[in-house]
Design a protein around this motif. Structure first.
Motif, mmCIF file in Angstrom:
data_model
loop_
_atom_site.group_PDB
_atom_site.id
_atom_site.type_symbol
_atom_site.label_atom_id
_atom_site.label_comp_id
_atom_site.label_asym_id
_atom_site.label_seq_id
_atom_site.Cartn_x
_atom_site.Cartn_y
_atom_site.Cartn_z
ATOM 1 N N LEU A 1 -14.922 60.295 8.569
ATOM 2 C CA LEU A 1 -13.984 60.617 9.686
ATOM 3 C C LEU A 1 -12.859 61.585 9.487
ATOM 4 O O LEU A 1 -12.030 62.036 10.008
ATOM 5 N N LEU B 1 -14.178 65.640 10.527
ATOM 6 C CA LEU B 1 -14.518 66.049 11.856
ATOM 7 C C LEU B 1 -13.541 67.195 12.383
ATOM 8 O O LEU B 1 -12.491 67.385 11.769
ATOM 9 N N ARG C 1 -10.977 68.437 14.801
ATOM 10 C CA ARG C 1 -9.938 67.625 15.241
ATOM 11 C C ARG C 1 -9.424 68.416 16.509
ATOM 12 O O ARG C 1 -9.216 69.472 16.236
ATOM 13 N N THR D 1 -15.707 56.408 22.752
ATOM 14 C CA THR D 1 -16.720 57.625 22.459
ATOM 15 C C THR D 1 -17.473 58.276 23.709
ATOM 16 O O THR D 1 -17.696 57.479 24.688
ATOM 17 N N ILE E 1 -18.476 53.604 15.271
ATOM 18 C CA ILE E 1 -18.494 54.790 16.208
ATOM 19 C C ILE E 1 -19.800 55.012 16.896
ATOM 20 O O ILE E 1 -19.918 55.255 17.981
ATOM 21 N N ILE F 1 -21.017 62.143 14.003
ATOM 22 C CA ILE F 1 -19.648 62.290 15.028
ATOM 23 C C ILE F 1 -19.239 63.657 14.675
ATOM 24 O O ILE F 1 -19.052 64.086 13.426
ATOM 25 N N GLU G 1 -12.937 64.510 16.996
ATOM 26 C CA GLU G 1 -11.892 63.389 17.329
ATOM 27 C C GLU G 1 -10.858 64.009 18.126
ATOM 28 O O GLU G 1 -10.332 65.037 17.867
ATOM 29 N N TYR H 1 -13.843 59.709 20.174
ATOM 30 C CA TYR H 1 -14.921 60.355 19.294
ATOM 31 C C TYR H 1 -16.211 60.968 19.904
ATOM 32 O O TYR H 1 -16.666 60.327 20.953
#
Length: 298
Positions: free
Chosen positions: A4, A7, A9, A147, A202, A226, A229, A246
């Motif tokens: 996480l 990611l 952002r 998600t 997620i 992923i 976010e 996400y």
């Protein structure tokens, strides 16, 4: 496995405050709820809400949005946090585990122990935005994982028809709120504040929503990642209940037929220029971010 911390952002993600451009977008998002009789909105002046010496946010009474959630399939009272009215005497506080979870995440809490959006000061100080308090239409206090799945196969992306209260039926990404089982937990776990967020959970949430909304399965050999976010603010969000969204890229080895009964379809990637303007802004951004990462091989 995606972490996480790596990611892309977007709006409100990470530790950065909302920018002026972010607040412009949020103001447009919440505009439909202004003046709604069931959603009294709380605003603040330059001084903000009163905060005690130990950091407790003092929410004045009368601003809870006690929605009936009639628009959602509700599996029962055990699946949601109990609503707590903003009473000065503190009667009806939330489960202490929820308060402890909020504190562990570094979020403020109010006098009832409810989590408070960590960026509440800028949201409530903007006269175009403001927030009501309580659960609103949400099932849970604090930050809730959502998600969006970008499922791609053979030069196509899976989209669904989403009915909206203000824009009619629009193309959208499949997705939705996480549930405890996505993270290997139970509703009882979440009720007592045990709500860890993991990459595996997620992705499980995204694949479950993809299957439920399109009928498309995710076979072995699929690529899962992923990619994004974002912490948006829209009409249903309150001071005490907000989301982190996400985007999960799902690259399937082959394009499957969409089963009968699903409002989903495969859209060719080379026709997206005509589709993107009709999508929610965040879905449009999520889709383009996922496709960009896929094309770059990230």
């Amino acid at each position: 496995m995606t972490t996480l911390s790596t990611l892309t952002r977007g709006q409100g993600a990470g530790d950065a405050p909302y920018t002026a451009a972010d607040l412009d977008v949020i103001a447009d998002n919440v505009a439909p709820m202004h003046g709604h009789p069931n959603t009294p909105r709380l605003f603040t002046g330059p001084g903000g809400l009163a905060v005690t010496e130990d950091g407790i946010v003092q929410v004045p009474p009368g601003f809870d949005w006690l929605a009936d959630r009639a628009h959602r399939n509700d599996p029962g009272p055990g699946s949601r946090d109990a609503a707590v009215a903003t009473r000065r005497d503190g009667v009806g506080c939330v489960h202490p585990g929820i308060t402890a979870w909020a504190i562990a995440r570094g979020w403020p809490t109010d006098q009832h122990g409810r989590p408070v959006n960590p960026r509440y000061a800028s949201l409530l100080a903007d006269p175009r935005i403001g927030l009501c308090t309580g659960l609103g239409p949400s099932w849970r206090y604090g930050e809730q994982v959502v998600t969006d799945a970008v499922a791609v196969a053979d030069g196509h992306v899976a989209l669904i028809d989403r009915d909206t209260p203000h824009n009619g039926t629009i193309p959208a990404l499949p997705g939705g709120f996480a549930e405890p089982q996505d993270f290997g937990l139970t509703f009882a776990d979440w009720t007592t504040g045990h709500r860890p967020v993991t990459p595996a959970g997620i992705i499980a949430n995204a694949l479950r929503e993809l299957g439920e909304e399109t009928g498309i399965a995710t076979p072995d050999g699929s690529t899962l990642r992923i990619v994004r976010e974002i912490r948006p603010v829209s009409s249903p969000h309150t001071l005490n209940a907000w989301t982190v969204v996400y985007t999960v890229l799902v690259v399937l080895p082959t394009r499957q037929s969409v089963p009968d009964g699903f409002r989903a379809r495969w859209t060719p990637l080379d026709t997206l220029d005509a589709v993107l303007p009709n999508m929610w802004g965040d879905h449009r951004n999520a889709l383009t971010a996922a496709l960009d990462q896929m094309q770059r091989g990230l």
